[in-house]
Design a protein around this motif. Structure first.
Motif, PDB file in Angstrom:
ATOM      1  N   PRO A 144       0.828  -1.220   0.000  1.00  0.00           N
ATOM      2  CA  PRO A 144       0.000   0.000   0.000  1.00  0.00           C
ATOM      3  C   PRO A 144       0.858   1.264   0.000  1.00  0.00           C
ATOM      4  CG  PRO A 144      -0.770  -1.575   1.650  1.00  0.00           C
ATOM      5  CD  PRO A 144       0.538  -2.097   1.145  1.00  0.00           C
ATOM      6  N   LYS A 145       0.367   2.291  -0.667  1.00  0.00           N
ATOM      7  CA  LYS A 145       1.067   3.575  -0.712  1.00  0.00           C
ATOM      8  C   LYS A 145       0.657   4.407   0.501  1.00  0.00           C
ATOM      9  CE  LYS A 145       1.849   3.718  -5.685  1.00  0.00           C
ATOM     10  NZ  LYS A 145       1.619   4.426  -6.968  1.00  0.00           N
ATOM     11  N   ASN A 146       1.138   3.981   1.665  1.00  0.00           N
ATOM     12  CA  ASN A 146       0.815   4.670   2.915  1.00  0.00           C
ATOM     13  C   ASN A 146       1.947   5.622   3.296  1.00  0.00           C
ATOM     14  OD1 ASN A 146       2.832   2.913   3.934  1.00  0.00           O
ATOM     15  ND2 ASN A 146       1.260   1.338   4.225  1.00  0.00           N
ATOM     16  N   TRP A 147       1.879   6.180   4.516  1.00  0.00           N
ATOM     17  CA  TRP A 147       2.852   7.199   4.896  1.00  0.00           C
ATOM     18  C   TRP A 147       4.271   6.663   4.979  1.00  0.00           C
ATOM     19  CZ3 TRP A 147       6.001   6.977   9.154  1.00  0.00           C
ATOM     20  CH2 TRP A 147       5.667   6.055  10.157  1.00  0.00           C
ATOM     21  N   GLY A 148       4.452   5.406   5.392  1.00  0.00           N
ATOM     22  CA  GLY A 148       5.799   4.843   5.475  1.00  0.00           C
ATOM     23  C   GLY A 148       6.438   4.715   4.112  1.00  0.00           C
ATOM     24  N   LYS A 149       5.691   4.198   3.159  1.00  0.00           N
ATOM     25  CA  LYS A 149       6.204   4.045   1.791  1.00  0.00           C
ATOM     26  C   LYS A 149       6.410   5.410   1.139  1.00  0.00           C
ATOM     27  CE  LYS A 149       5.284   1.330  -2.396  1.00  0.00           C
ATOM     28  NZ  LYS A 149       4.345   0.368  -3.030  1.00  0.00           N
ATOM     29  N   TRP A 150       5.487   6.357   1.404  1.00  0.00           N
ATOM     30  CA  TRP A 150       5.613   7.710   0.858  1.00  0.00           C
ATOM     31  C   TRP A 150       6.871   8.392   1.384  1.00  0.00           C
ATOM     32  CZ3 TRP A 150       5.677  12.310   3.602  1.00  0.00           C
ATOM     33  CH2 TRP A 150       5.653  13.477   2.831  1.00  0.00           C
ATOM     34  N   PHE A 151       7.122   8.272   2.695  1.00  0.00           N
ATOM     35  CA  PHE A 151       8.303   8.908   3.283  1.00  0.00           C
ATOM     36  C   PHE A 151       9.566   8.331   2.667  1.00  0.00           C
ATOM     37  CE2 PHE A 151      11.696   8.970   6.499  1.00  0.00           C
ATOM     38  CZ  PHE A 151      11.801  10.344   6.711  1.00  0.00           C
ATOM     39  N   ASN A 152       9.640   7.020   2.539  1.00  0.00           N
ATOM     40  CA  ASN A 152      10.812   6.405   1.920  1.00  0.00           C
ATOM     41  C   ASN A 152      11.013   6.912   0.500  1.00  0.00           C
ATOM     42  OD1 ASN A 152      11.839   4.684   3.947  1.00  0.00           O
ATOM     43  ND2 ASN A 152      12.134   3.053   2.444  1.00  0.00           N
ATOM     44  N   ASN A 153       9.929   6.976  -0.255  1.00  0.00           N
ATOM     45  CA  ASN A 153      10.029   7.423  -1.641  1.00  0.00           C
ATOM     46  C   ASN A 153      10.495   8.870  -1.722  1.00  0.00           C
ATOM     47  OD1 ASN A 153       9.339   6.630  -4.529  1.00  0.00           O
ATOM     48  ND2 ASN A 153       8.190   8.539  -4.340  1.00  0.00           N
ATOM     49  N   LEU A 154      10.170   9.651  -0.687  1.00  0.00           N
ATOM     50  CA  LEU A 154      10.518  11.070  -0.655  1.00  0.00           C
ATOM     51  C   LEU A 154      12.000  11.304  -0.391  1.00  0.00           C
ATOM     52  CD1 LEU A 154       9.180  13.971  -0.702  1.00  0.00           C
ATOM     53  CD2 LEU A 154       9.131  13.793   1.802  1.00  0.00           C
ATOM     54  N   VAL A 155      12.625  10.466   0.451  1.00  0.00           N
ATOM     55  CA  VAL A 155      13.979  10.773   0.924  1.00  0.00           C
ATOM     56  C   VAL A 155      15.054   9.788   0.488  1.00  0.00           C
ATOM     57  CG1 VAL A 155      13.025  11.957   2.946  1.00  0.00           C
ATOM     58  CG2 VAL A 155      13.704   9.559   3.138  1.00  0.00           C
ATOM     59  N   VAL A 156      14.693   8.565   0.104  1.00  0.00           N
ATOM     60  CA  VAL A 156      15.701   7.555  -0.224  1.00  0.00           C
ATOM     61  C   VAL A 156      16.290   7.842  -1.600  1.00  0.00           C
ATOM     62  CG1 VAL A 156      16.093   5.089  -0.646  1.00  0.00           C
ATOM     63  CG2 VAL A 156      14.604   5.819   1.218  1.00  0.00           C
ATOM     64  N   PRO A 157      17.604   7.723  -1.780  1.00  0.00           N
ATOM     65  CA  PRO A 157      18.223   7.994  -3.083  1.00  0.00           C
ATOM     66  C   PRO A 157      17.660   7.092  -4.175  1.00  0.00           C
ATOM     67  CG  PRO A 157      19.784   6.933  -1.586  1.00  0.00           C
ATOM     68  CD  PRO A 157      18.617   7.346  -0.772  1.00  0.00           C
ATOM     69  N   SER A 158      17.256   7.710  -5.285  1.00  0.00           N
ATOM     70  CA  SER A 158      16.708   6.974  -6.416  1.00  0.00           C
ATOM     71  C   SER A 158      16.727   7.895  -7.622  1.00  0.00           C
ATOM     72  CB  SER A 158      15.267   6.520  -6.144  1.00  0.00           C
ATOM     73  OG  SER A 158      14.395   7.637  -6.166  1.00  0.00           O
ATOM     74  N   LEU A 159      16.322   7.396  -8.779  1.00  0.00           N
ATOM     75  CA  LEU A 159      16.318   8.228  -9.977  1.00  0.00           C
ATOM     76  C   LEU A 159      15.211   9.271  -9.957  1.00  0.00           C
ATOM     77  CD1 LEU A 159      13.749   7.053 -11.730  1.00  0.00           C
ATOM     78  CD2 LEU A 159      15.412   5.398 -12.523  1.00  0.00           C
ATOM     79  N   GLU A 160      14.233   9.138  -9.038  1.00  0.00           N
ATOM     80  CA  GLU A 160      13.131  10.093  -9.000  1.00  0.00           C
ATOM     81  C   GLU A 160      13.150  11.003  -7.774  1.00  0.00           C
ATOM     82  OE1 GLU A 160       9.227   8.292  -8.552  1.00  0.00           O
ATOM     83  OE2 GLU A 160      10.121   6.471  -7.715  1.00  0.00           O
TER      84      GLU A 160
END
Length: 363
Positions: A144-160
């Motif tokens: 699920p795209k919940n707050w934990g996954k959203w936070f990771n996507n926001l700060v973890v190094p990636s191409l986006e």
């Protein structure tokens, strides 16, 4: 995962059995001398806070002179974290009660209750490394795209990732990890928790211990902040910057440990873990923390001997061993997405970009 890949995966214990005979007995003996380095770094932090308490007496144009001490304190935050990590694995002293006592100050700088660390890191992460049951792996695309996954996507190094979010996120990502993990066991303690990559549970006794340790850690940090008189300048230079930069340095290691590797059903450290090449003085300061594959093969080993394990892996498993320059590892993180579409494929938040795991060719 296809059949050929499964046949080529080797369990961690098999590597350990094969390599142990090639290592001296003292490699597996505890090294209490590392306590001296731990105490020195704690002393550096205390000295830094003592000096910061008097920053209101410094002329404004001289405040920049405190910045080198801020950096030194940040390294001490990293060093006490690394030494506490070794302590909790039994590589410094074997007496678990003493190891707990000495690791507490270092883990306090990480806002990490020792009982939680023992559960999430020693018990769960090391037994389910980069598998479905590992709380430290990438999120799955299907989660699920919940707050934990959203936070990771926001700060973890990636191409986006947004560069500004990445820079700021490096200082708070460890805190986000802690909040996610702590709340999952203190408030729910159930396998159904969906805002962590992989939920795990602890016993009722450990749950009480974690709550008590968190309270004590909070009181210690409150005492430090009160000692600095809640003064914004003193807190920024002597508290928030050293801890934030120290956490960012640790996150650099943590991000490169597993996130570029494929998921594995069998705990094969040469496939699901990555080691880094860094300058020797950095390894000296951080207890060879860059030797992460080596650590996953021998978690309780005296970390001084990880250098020897590295040479054995380069000789015996060169075609499989993930060893990268630190700069190359960071480049690969920024060039790839951070969600698993399947065991060997990464995808972005929207599921529109897919790439093989950058270290997949090793499988």
């Amino acid at each position: 995962m296809n059949l050929n890949t499964e046949q080529r995966l080797i369990n961690q214990g098999t590597y350990a059995k094969s390599l142990r005979s090639q290592l001296p007995p003292e490699a597996f003996a505890p090294d209490p001398s590392k306590l001296i380095i731990l105490i020195i770094n704690i002393a550096i932090l205390i000295l830094g806070w003592m000096i910061a308490a008097h920053l209101d007496n410094w002329p404004v144009y001289l405040l920049w002179l405190y910045l080198p001490l801020t950096i030194i304190m940040a390294n001490s935050v990293m060093s006490v974290g690394c030494s506490s990590h070794d302590l909790m694995h039994g590589g410094v002293i074997k007496n678990s009660k003493l190891a707990y006592l000495f690791s507490f100050p270092g883990l306090t700088m990480l806002w990490m209750p020792p009982t939680l660390w023992k559960s999430v890191h020693n018990r769960v992460h090391h037994h389910h490394t980069n598998g479905l049951g590992d709380p430290d792996r990438n999120y799955l695309e299907t989660q699920p795209k919940n707050w934990g996954k959203w936070f990771n996507n926001l700060v973890v190094p990636s191409l986006e990732v947004n560069p500004l979010c990445l820079i700021l996120g490096m200082t708070v990502a460890w805190g986000g990890h802690n909040i996610r993990t702590l709340t999952s066991v203190l408030f729910f303690n159930h396998k159904s928790v969906d805002y962590v990559p992989a939920a795990f549970t602890v016993s009722a006794k450990d749950r009480r211990a974690i709550a008590g340790e968190l309270l004590l850690i909070s009181l210690i940090h409150l005492a430090i902040v009160a000692y600095l008189q809640f003064d914004p300048l003193k807190l920024i230079l002597g508290y928030f910057l050293p801890i934030g930069i120290g956490h960012a340095g640790l996150m650099f290691y943590i991000y490169t440990n597993h996130l570029m590797c494929p998921m594995t059903e069998i705990n094969d450290p040469l496939v699901n873990s990555t080691s880094l090449r860094v300058y020797k003085f950095i390894d000296l300061l951080h207890f060879n923390f860059s030797h992460h594959t080596e650590h996953h093969i021998f978690p309780g080993m005296n970390s001084d001997y990880y250098v020897m394990v590295r040479e054995l892996l380069k000789a015996d498993y060169a075609e499989k061993y993930n060893l990268l320059d630190a700069q190359e590892a960071w480049r690969l993180l920024l060039a790839t997405p951070r969600h698993y579409q399947d065991e060997n494929t990464l995808t972005d938040w929207a599921g529109k970009i897919t790439m093989p795991c950058p270290l997949n060719q090793k499988v």
